[in-house]
Design a protein around this motif. Structure first.
Motif, short mmCIF file in Angstrom:
data_model
loop_
_atom_site.label_atom_id
_atom_site.label_comp_id
_atom_site.label_asym_id
_atom_site.label_seq_id
_atom_site.Cartn_x
_atom_site.Cartn_y
_atom_site.Cartn_z
N LEU A 37 0.83 -1.20 0.00
CA LEU A 37 0.00 0.00 0.00
C LEU A 37 0.87 1.26 0.00
O LEU A 37 0.55 2.25 -0.66
CB LEU A 37 -0.95 0.00 1.19
CG LEU A 37 -2.07 -1.06 1.13
CD1 LEU A 37 -2.88 -1.05 2.41
CD2 LEU A 37 -2.96 -0.83 -0.07
N THR A 38 1.99 1.23 0.68
CA THR A 38 2.91 2.37 0.68
C THR A 38 3.50 2.58 -0.72
O THR A 38 3.62 3.72 -1.18
CB THR A 38 4.04 2.15 1.71
OG1 THR A 38 3.44 1.93 2.99
CG2 THR A 38 4.97 3.33 1.76
N ALA A 39 3.86 1.51 -1.37
CA ALA A 39 4.41 1.62 -2.73
C ALA A 39 3.37 2.16 -3.70
O ALA A 39 3.68 2.98 -4.57
CB ALA A 39 4.91 0.26 -3.20
N ILE A 40 2.13 1.74 -3.55
CA ILE A 40 1.06 2.23 -4.42
C ILE A 40 0.82 3.71 -4.16
O ILE A 40 0.63 4.50 -5.09
CB ILE A 40 -0.22 1.39 -4.23
CG1 ILE A 40 -0.01 -0.01 -4.80
CG2 ILE A 40 -1.41 2.05 -4.92
CD1 ILE A 40 -1.13 -0.97 -4.49
N ALA A 41 0.82 4.12 -2.91
CA ALA A 41 0.58 5.51 -2.57
C ALA A 41 1.76 6.40 -2.96
O ALA A 41 1.59 7.61 -3.18
CB ALA A 41 0.31 5.63 -1.07
N ALA A 42 2.95 5.86 -3.07
CA ALA A 42 4.12 6.66 -3.41
C ALA A 42 4.10 7.12 -4.86
O ALA A 42 4.71 8.15 -5.18
CB ALA A 42 5.40 5.86 -3.15
N GLY A 43 3.41 6.42 -5.74
CA GLY A 43 3.35 6.81 -7.15
C GLY A 43 2.74 8.19 -7.35
O GLY A 43 3.36 9.08 -7.93
N PRO A 44 1.50 8.43 -6.87
CA PRO A 44 0.91 9.77 -7.03
C PRO A 44 1.68 10.86 -6.28
O PRO A 44 1.77 11.99 -6.75
CB PRO A 44 -0.50 9.61 -6.46
CG PRO A 44 -0.80 8.17 -6.55
CD PRO A 44 0.51 7.48 -6.40
N VAL A 45 2.25 10.51 -5.15
CA VAL A 45 3.04 11.48 -4.39
C VAL A 45 4.26 11.89 -5.21
O VAL A 45 4.59 13.08 -5.32
CB VAL A 45 3.45 10.91 -3.01
CG1 VAL A 45 4.44 11.82 -2.33
CG2 VAL A 45 2.22 10.70 -2.15
N ALA A 46 4.93 10.94 -5.82
CA ALA A 46 6.10 11.24 -6.65
C ALA A 46 5.70 12.06 -7.87
O ALA A 46 6.44 12.96 -8.29
CB ALA A 46 6.79 9.95 -7.08
N LEU A 47 4.54 11.79 -8.43
CA LEU A 47 4.06 12.56 -9.57
C LEU A 47 3.81 14.01 -9.17
O LEU A 47 4.19 14.94 -9.89
CB LEU A 47 2.78 11.94 -10.13
CG LEU A 47 2.14 12.67 -11.30
CD1 LEU A 47 3.07 12.64 -12.50
CD2 LEU A 47 0.81 12.04 -11.65
N CYS A 48 3.19 14.23 -8.03
CA CYS A 48 2.94 15.59 -7.55
C CYS A 48 4.26 16.33 -7.30
O CYS A 48 4.39 17.51 -7.63
CB CYS A 48 2.11 15.55 -6.27
SG CYS A 48 0.42 15.00 -6.57
N VAL A 49 5.22 15.65 -6.74
CA VAL A 49 6.53 16.28 -6.48
C VAL A 49 7.20 16.65 -7.81
O VAL A 49 7.78 17.73 -7.94
CB VAL A 49 7.42 15.34 -5.64
CG1 VAL A 49 8.86 15.84 -5.61
CG2 VAL A 49 6.86 15.21 -4.24
N ALA A 50 7.12 15.78 -8.80
CA ALA A 50 7.75 16.04 -10.09
C ALA A 50 7.07 17.22 -10.80
O ALA A 50 7.75 18.04 -11.43
CB ALA A 50 7.69 14.80 -10.97
N VAL A 51 5.76 17.31 -10.71
CA VAL A 51 5.04 18.39 -11.37
C VAL A 51 5.29 19.71 -10.65
O VAL A 51 5.45 20.76 -11.27
CB VAL A 51 3.53 18.07 -11.44
CG1 VAL A 51 2.72 19.28 -11.87
CG2 VAL A 51 3.29 16.92 -12.39
N ALA A 52 5.34 19.67 -9.33
CA ALA A 52 5.50 20.89 -8.54
C ALA A 52 6.93 21.42 -8.56
O ALA A 52 7.15 22.60 -8.32
CB ALA A 52 5.07 20.64 -7.11
N SER A 53 7.89 20.58 -8.84
CA SER A 53 9.28 21.05 -8.81
C SER A 53 9.54 21.96 -10.00
O SER A 53 8.96 21.82 -11.08
CB SER A 53 10.25 19.87 -8.83
OG SER A 53 10.16 19.21 -10.07
#
Length: 142
Positions: A37-53
């Motif tokens: 579940l942590t690995a699945i949740a990390a995908g959208p979090v990483a996407l948000c970080v990449a877009v926001a950077s």
């Protein structure tokens, strides 16, 4: 003991044994489930970080000295041109100046006349292939 009492005591003991096994299995499964579940949740979090950077800008280095550029005409070998011209010239005939071979030969060298036809019908044989053996540079640019 009566058979009824023995059955009820064994039934009461069985859930406890199965319960202990199920509990140990749950303890093993719970961390792996949380990891998935942590690995699945990390995908959208990483996407948000990449877009926001903020994107990094890369500046191209300017060359201090321009590089020398050679033109293709200066370094080209004239053997291929001569090979093509001789091939189409030998396949052409002065009687049929509208053929593709004759038009190509005249476009490559307008001052050169097409070959005269041979005396007999079919006497002039067409070459199968033409190959440039050697080419030499006569003077600068020639």
């Amino acid at each position: 003991m009566s058979p009824g009492k023995q059955a009820s005591e064994s039934e009461a003991a069985a859930p406890m044994a199965a319960g202990a096994r199920l509990e140990s299995m749950r303890r093993r499964v719970r961390p792996s489930r949380q990891a998935v579940l942590t690995a699945i949740a990390a995908g959208p979090v990483a996407l948000c970080v990449a877009v926001a950077s903020t994107p990094t800008t890369v500046q191209a280095a300017t060359p201090s000295k321009p590089a020398a550029v050679r033109t293709a005409a200066a370094t080209a070998d004239s053997g291929g041109y001569a090979q093509l011209f001789v091939s189409v010239w030998l396949r052409s005939c002065a009687d049929d100046a509208t053929s593709a071979q004759a038009r190509l030969a005249q476009s490559m060298a307008p001052d050169v006349e097409l070959p005269a036809p041979a005396a007999g019908a079919g006497a002039q044989s067409k070459p199968e292939s033409v190959t440039a053996v050697r080419s030499a540079r006569a003077a600068r640019g020639r």
